[in-house]
Design an enzyme around this catalytic site. Structure first.
Site, mmCIF file in Angstrom:
data_model
loop_
_atom_site.group_PDB
_atom_site.id
_atom_site.type_symbol
_atom_site.label_atom_id
_atom_site.label_comp_id
_atom_site.label_asym_id
_atom_site.label_seq_id
_atom_site.Cartn_x
_atom_site.Cartn_y
_atom_site.Cartn_z
ATOM 1 N N ASP A 18 -10.711 2.003 -3.338
ATOM 2 C CA ASP A 18 -11.269 1.746 -2.008
ATOM 3 C C ASP A 18 -12.790 1.744 -2.068
ATOM 4 O O ASP A 18 -13.441 1.355 -1.096
ATOM 5 C CB ASP A 18 -10.811 2.832 -1.021
ATOM 6 C CG ASP A 18 -9.431 2.515 -0.448
ATOM 7 O OD1 ASP A 18 -8.956 1.388 -0.644
ATOM 8 O OD2 ASP A 18 -8.833 3.408 0.185
ATOM 9 N N ASP A 22 0.831 -1.208 0.000
ATOM 10 C CA ASP A 22 0.000 0.000 0.000
ATOM 11 C C ASP A 22 0.863 1.255 0.000
ATOM 12 O O ASP A 22 2.075 1.214 0.310
ATOM 13 C CB ASP A 22 -0.913 -0.027 1.236
ATOM 14 C CG ASP A 22 -2.196 0.751 1.029
ATOM 15 O OD1 ASP A 22 -2.285 1.520 0.060
ATOM 16 O OD2 ASP A 22 -3.119 0.588 1.855
HETATM 17 C C1 GLA Z 1 -5.686 2.133 2.143
HETATM 18 C C2 GLA Z 1 -6.073 0.958 1.277
HETATM 19 C C3 GLA Z 1 -7.120 0.141 1.978
HETATM 20 C C4 GLA Z 1 -6.602 -0.314 3.333
HETATM 21 C C5 GLA Z 1 -6.149 0.880 4.148
HETATM 22 C C6 GLA Z 1 -5.449 0.447 5.411
HETATM 23 O O1 GLA Z 1 -6.729 3.037 2.239
HETATM 24 O O2 GLA Z 1 -6.506 1.386 0.031
HETATM 25 O O3 GLA Z 1 -7.486 -0.956 1.189
HETATM 26 O O4 GLA Z 1 -5.541 -1.219 3.132
HETATM 27 O O5 GLA Z 1 -5.253 1.700 3.413
HETATM 28 O O6 GLA Z 1 -5.012 1.511 6.138
#
Ligand code: GLA
Length: 749
Positions: free
Chosen positions: A546, A476
């Protein structure tokens, strides 16, 4: 596939297309043609004029660069459009450059770009033409590389700039390619634009005089604002008909994709590292290698270039061990628990997942340091012993013992102020000593231009990977670069920072993915903030957004499919009301949309109803059955979600079966009927569709189309009913909208 040299003319032939350029009597490398092949030979007498009236200066009065189609144009010698290479010499400080054709060479290989993601050599043949241009008075040479592939219609281009002189040089811009399309302004541009939770929405608009550029200045991301790719199409071009040129960059940082239409109706497309805030210092003898850019043309519409791009990504870009490897169906705990979990909860979710037939459990953010919210611990890649009492190694083995693989989330590029790493190495944070650095999601970015930071990150991630039974990593990245400066770089190299950051990141990813080839790395950047060909070189799949809402996902996945294959599009079923949009959709629709991606779940299995659990089981079973078709088949977009009817299909390469998604987004009173014409079947083969109780020839399905049933009761029960929310659950107002279904078309004769 062939590359032929006829005198000073270069003819590059891919499967269906021809690309022609020639060095003219002045040594200028001119672009002549890019389009459908002219197999019977061409006279090339149909050249675009090079004269123009007006006050333009030129070497002789009939030669004006700004109406000539060129291969790698520069500014300053009667071309008043924007060039792709801009160099300042450190002797006189001027920026003049005169590139003259010198030589060419051919090779049977795909060039390897050291330290950057690039096209891979495979068993299938490829050929590379290198054309060298030079300005000998300045001691600058440019190698232009063109690579083609036996199995593809794609051309990959890049440029290598060398300082052969005795003084240093500054590169002010060095793009990867220009494509000049002479004498016709009737082109339209398609770009993918958006923001967090609404990534890659297509926009199509006619060119107007002047420049249209999309770019990223986010430093460490190609960005969710503008994807580093575009299409040029004619006004009459559709999904299945007409000229379409796709262009995309194998790069994940600051990019610029630009189209200039000058008042002589010439179009110049260019793509590369964004020149904004960029500079590169070249000492004598040093070279600069641009990222590779990918070009593709078809006269059979937008769908055809998309499919070429899909196959290119699968065959030539992603790590080869994942090309034919089934993508794991996963359960990710993020939306199910956020930071609130312990090892008991994780093992229990993993057990549920295994019982449902899910193949991989992913432990997301919150397992390390003291991390119980997003304020601490990034950089401390060791287990949070309060939550994971026996450590990650032991947890991973307990999960594996349940018959399900284990995966783990990392965000290695970041640092929290409240972390052991920051207390030890505050100087590793990116900041300019004059200002307090901006925070984003309570975190800062590590200076990946520094080798010791990259080495530290390699060691800390590799230690966990070695000590545990891990099959998957979610990589990430949740904030962009600000306060760009490195105390480790001298002043004259500060503008190199963002590209050096990307090179540091690529080095880290290269080491980890090479040393742990059995681990599937999925890319993520606050969802889909870094969905590009550069990342796909390391990550065969990327979390697309997301936003897990099935309705908005139709748009996001539609746009993403313009350049990227379904096997790369991370897609999950999540709980309702949806956490990003608060929308209620049925589990069937959520499953149906997620099915056209890598497929997985992101919810608390302990909170779903027994009824929904049964549906999940059926969905998982069906996905396992159809996954190869979805990931290895040919994808066709049929109807844009913007029309309220979203529809697409995947058919197998031998056209013996296909899977179609049809969604009516918003219900209408007394709605009109809609018809799905199914492309890419064999016209005289007979097909059966169990869900609709229909038998029909391929030609009928393509030309007459299927009238979608008005009522749910007209749809038959099959193994795909778990994806059917057609006309909703009768009488349930929370599901009045968003009717969808998947049907399977199978050849019977
Ligand atoms: C980001 C990612 C999510 C999740 C969060 C965790 O927003 O896109 O899928 O992994 O971080 O903090």
């Amino acid at each position: 596939m062939s590359i032929a040299i006829e005198g000073s003319r270069f003819l590059i032939r891919t499967q269906k297309n021809l690309y022609v350029m020639e060095a003219d009597e002045h040594g200028l490398l001119r672009h002549v043609y890019y389009g459908k092949d002219i197999p019977l030979g061409a006279t090339f007498e149909l050249k675009c004029p090079t004269t123009a009236f007006g006050e333009s200066p030129s070497k002789n009065r009939s030669y004006y660069h700004h109406i000539i189609a060129q291969e790698y144009p520069v500014y300053g010698r009667s071309d008043f459009r924007q060039g792709v290479l801009h160099v300042r010499n450190d002797v006189h400080g001027d920026t003049l450059l005169n590139l003259i054709y010198k030589s060419y060479s051919l090779s049977q290989k795909t060039p390897n770009i050291k330290g950057q993601p690039c096209v891979r050599n495979t068993n299938s043949p490829s050929e590379t033409l290198t054309i060298t241009l030079a300005d000998e008075s300045l001691g600058v040479s440019v190698d232009l590389l063109y690579t083609i592939f036996e199995e593809s219609d794609v051309i990959v281009r890049s440029a290598v700039i060398k300082n052969n002189g005795s003084a240093s040089l500054e590169l002010l811009s060095a793009l990867s390619l220009a494509l000049d399309i002479p004498a016709d302004k009737r082109w339209e541009m398609i770009t993918l634009n958006g923001a967090w939770a609404r990534e890659r929405k297509t926009e199509r608009f006619p060119l107007t005089y002047g420049i249209h550029a999309i770019s990223s200045t986010q430093g460490n991301s190609s960005s969710n604002f503008h994807n580093p790719a575009c299409l040029l199409v004619r006004p009459e071009t559709t999904e299945n008909y007409g000229d379409a040129i796709a262009c995309s960059l194998i790069y994940s940082g600051n990019h610029q994709t630009q189209v200039e239409l000058n008042t002589f109706d010439h179009v110049r497309l260019s793509i590369g590292i964004n020149p904004f805030d960029f500079q590169w210092h070249l000492e004598p003898g040093e070279i600069f290698q641009t990222p590779q850019a990918v070009l593709c043309y078809s006269d059979e519409g937008i769908g055809a270039v998309s499919r070429e791009m899909h196959s290119f990504v699968q065959q030539r870009l992603i790590p080869p061990q994942w090309k034919d490897h089934p993508r794991y169906i996963l359960l990710n705990n993020w939306e199910g628990t956020y930071f609130d979990f312990d090892d008991r909860k994780i093992v229990s979710m993993a057990k549920d997942a295994a019982d449902l037939g899910i193949e991989l459990f992913v432990l997301d953010d919150g397992w390390f340091g003291q991390r119980n919210d997003d304020k601490t611990s990034l950089g401390d890649w060791f287990p949070n012993m309060e939550k994971i009492k026996s450590g990650i190694g032991d947890l991973s083995r307990r999960v594996s013992a349940l018959g399900i693989k284990f995966g783990l989330w990392f965000e290695p590029e970041m640092i929290s102020e409240d972390s052991e790493l920051f207390r030890k190495h505050p100087e590793w944070r990116i900041e300019c000593p004059r200002y307090k650095p901006c925070q984003g999601r309570n975190q800062y970015v590590l200076d990946l231009t520094r080798e010791e930071v990259v080495d530290y990150l390699y060691d800390s991630v590799a230690t966990i990977l070695k000590d545990s039974d891990i099959s998957y990593v979610k990589w990430d990245k949740n904030r962009n670069l600000t306060d760009i400066m490195s105390i480790a770089l001298p002043p004259q190299r500060q503008k190199e920072f963002t590209h050096r950051y990307m090179l540091g990141l690529y080095r880290l990813l290269d080491r980890l993915t090479s040393d742990f080839p059995h681990i599937l790395f999925e890319g993520c950047a606050s969802g889909g903030n870094r969905f590009d060909l550069g990342m796909l070189y390391y990550h065969p799949q990327i979390w697309a957004s997301d936003n897990t809402d099935a309705v908005q996902r139709l748009d996001i996945q539609w746009g993403t499919s313009m350049f990227y294959p379904l096997a790369s599009i991370g897609s999950h079923v999540s709980a309702i009301p949806n956490h990003q949009t608060s929308r209620h959709t049925s589990i069937q629709l959520r499953g149906a949309v997620a099915m056209f991606g890598t497929f997985g779940y992101e919810l608390d299995t302990e909170k779903i109803s027994i009824e929904d659990k049964e549906i999940v089981k059926q969905q998982v079973k069906a996905f396992k059955k159809y996954r190869q078709l979805i990931h290895q088949g040919e994808f066709h977009r049929i109807s844009d979600p913007d029309t309220n009817i979203a529809c697409w299909n995947v058919s197998s390469l031998d056209k013996s079966e296909a899977l179609v998604l049809a969604v009516r987004v918003i219900t209408q009173g007394n709605p009109g009927s809609f018809n799905v014409r199914v492309p890419n079947l064999i016209p005289d083969a007979l097909y059966r569709i169990d869900e609709l109780g229909i038998t029909a020839y391929g030609a009928e399905l393509a030309q007459m189309g299927i009238w979608m049933p008005m009522l749910r009761s007209q749809i038959k029960e099959t193994e795909l009913s778990c994806f059917c929310s057609w006309t909703a659950k009768e009488g349930d107002p929370s599901f009045a909208d968003f009717s969808g279904m998947i049907f399977h078309i199978i050849r019977i004769k």
